[in-house]
Design a protein around this motif. Structure first.
Motif, PDB file in Angstrom:
ATOM      1  N   THR A  64      91.182  -0.640 -65.589  1.00 38.43           N
ATOM      2  CA  THR A  64      90.182  -1.620 -65.531  1.00 38.43           C
ATOM      3  C   THR A  64      90.028  -2.341 -66.834  1.00 38.43           C
ATOM      4  O   THR A  64      90.435  -2.091 -67.935  1.00 38.43           O
ATOM      5  CB  THR A  64      88.704  -1.128 -65.050  1.00 38.43           C
ATOM      6  OG1 THR A  64      88.187  -0.190 -66.025  1.00 38.43           O
ATOM      7  CG2 THR A  64      88.880  -0.465 -63.737  1.00 38.43           C
ATOM      8  N   ARG A  65      89.142  -3.331 -66.815  1.00 35.00           N
ATOM      9  CA  ARG A  65      89.026  -4.256 -68.215  1.00 35.00           C
ATOM     10  C   ARG A  65      88.458  -3.382 -69.286  1.00 35.00           C
ATOM     11  O   ARG A  65      87.188  -2.940 -69.210  1.00 35.00           O
ATOM     12  CB  ARG A  65      88.342  -5.584 -67.788  1.00 35.00           C
ATOM     13  CG  ARG A  65      88.120  -6.351 -69.198  1.00 35.00           C
ATOM     14  CD  ARG A  65      87.253  -7.524 -68.586  1.00 35.00           C
ATOM     15  NE  ARG A  65      87.299  -8.538 -69.635  1.00 35.00           N
ATOM     16  CZ  ARG A  65      88.136  -9.565 -70.203  1.00 35.00           C
ATOM     17  NH1 ARG A  65      89.174  -9.512 -69.602  1.00 35.00           N
ATOM     18  NH2 ARG A  65      88.038 -10.199 -71.203  1.00 35.00           N
ATOM     19  N   LYS A  68      93.783   4.860 -63.438  1.00 40.12           N
ATOM     20  CA  LYS A  68      93.417   3.435 -63.019  1.00 40.12           C
ATOM     21  C   LYS A  68      93.180   2.521 -64.351  1.00 40.12           C
ATOM     22  O   LYS A  68      91.930   3.046 -64.990  1.00 40.12           O
ATOM     23  CB  LYS A  68      92.385   3.712 -62.172  1.00 40.12           C
ATOM     24  CG  LYS A  68      91.597   2.612 -61.636  1.00 40.12           C
ATOM     25  CD  LYS A  68      92.544   1.731 -60.570  1.00 40.12           C
ATOM     26  CE  LYS A  68      91.708   0.492 -60.275  1.00 40.12           C
ATOM     27  NZ  LYS A  68      92.578  -0.613 -59.455  1.00 40.12           N
ATOM     28  N   SER A 110      87.981   9.014 -68.895  1.00 39.87           N
ATOM     29  CA  SER A 110      87.933   7.561 -69.145  1.00 39.87           C
ATOM     30  C   SER A 110      88.107   7.237 -70.560  1.00 39.87           C
ATOM     31  O   SER A 110      87.397   7.832 -71.319  1.00 39.87           O
ATOM     32  CB  SER A 110      86.624   6.936 -68.522  1.00 39.87           C
ATOM     33  OG  SER A 110      86.599   7.001 -67.178  1.00 39.87           O
ATOM     34  N   GLU A 161      99.901   3.179 -62.976  1.00 44.49           N
ATOM     35  CA  GLU A 161      98.977   3.030 -61.901  1.00 44.49           C
ATOM     36  C   GLU A 161      99.576   2.956 -60.478  1.00 44.49           C
ATOM     37  O   GLU A 161      99.121   3.807 -59.629  1.00 44.49           O
ATOM     38  CB  GLU A 161      98.207   1.657 -61.910  1.00 44.49           C
ATOM     39  CG  GLU A 161      97.306   1.595 -62.899  1.00 44.49           C
ATOM     40  CD  GLU A 161      96.447   0.086 -62.773  1.00 44.49           C
ATOM     41  OE1 GLU A 161      95.432   0.191 -62.682  1.00 44.49           O
ATOM     42  OE2 GLU A 161      97.333  -0.782 -63.119  1.00 44.49           O
TER      43      GLU A 161
END
Length: 237
Positions: A199-200, A197, A164, A191
């Motif tokens: 995300t914010r 993936k 991440s 994606e």
């Protein structure tokens, strides 16, 4: 005196006697997000050996910025000191917080005088880092944005050791030198292919092999230079 405990690969691969020589000069520091380590064309006061996180090296021209290189626990901020130079045209700041071993430029010069093998080791790193910058320039010139992003994500994961990556689309657009809308489109394409993936404020890497295939020859040459010169790939012990 005891051995020096460090997660920094460049220090880990120093001769033990040279590392022991440096130990008294080091200070353990915490480097927060956005902390500036080097200002363009200003004297470099300290060198930093990151234990984690990422430092971005950014070129500025007429108000425009683009990232030209990244440094993590595989190297050092301030490597230009090993070349006998005391300033850089680039700005260097923390992109991800980390702890580090800090040594003053003055103490590092003393170490180079008394232990020339230390300077030679860091010169090998400077050489490997110059290859990274060269391939970044080549990639920015000829690669598709998706390929550039794949390379950047792979290099960041190598150094941070996590799947991440915390960052915004705006920040990534700065790093890649493109419009934010282009970054958003590229993220959606990656994606859609199941590679990441988004995300914010975060991108999660889900298929590293797929990113490597997408990046192609834009990822790998500078990493192999590290192996040839220093005996390790970035991020791999």
């Amino acid at each position: 005196m005891g051995s020096l405990s460090t997660q920094n690969q460049l220090l880990q691969t120093l001769d033990p006697a040279d590392l022991a020589f440096l130990k008294p000069y080091f200070e353990d520091v915490f480097l927060p997000l956005q902390h500036v380590l080097e200002n363009p064309n200003k004297p470099i006061e300290n060198a930093y050996f990151l234990e984690g996180g990422i430092a971005s090296i950014v070129a500025n021209l007429e108000g425009k910025q683009i990232e030209v290189g990244i440094i993590g626990r595989e190297g050092m901020v301030g490597h230009i000191l090993s070349q006998g130079v005391d300033h850089s045209p680039f700005e260097t700041f923390m992109q991800g917080e980390a702890t580090a071993k800090k040594i003053s430029a003055a103490d590092l010069r003393i170490a180079f005088q008394k232990r020339p093998a230390i300077q030679q080791h860091f010169l090998y790193y400077a050489r490997a880092f110059s290859i990274q910058i060269s391939y970044t320039a080549l990639t920015n010139a000829v690669a598709l944005l998706q390929e550039r992003m794949a390379r950047w994500l792979l290099m960041t994961q190598d150094r941070m050791g996590t799947s991440s990556v915390s960052l915004t689309h705006q920040f990534l657009s700065l790093m890649l030198g493109v419009r934010r809308s282009g970054v958003t489109d590229a993220i959606h394409q990656l994606e859609g292919a199941g590679l990441i993936k988004g995300t914010r404020g975060c991108i999660e890497i889900r298929d590293r092999k797929g990113l490597e295939k997408l990046a192609g020859d834009h990822y790998g040459p500078s990493e192999r230079e590290f192996k040839e010169l220093l005996g390790y790939f970035p991020g791999q012990s």
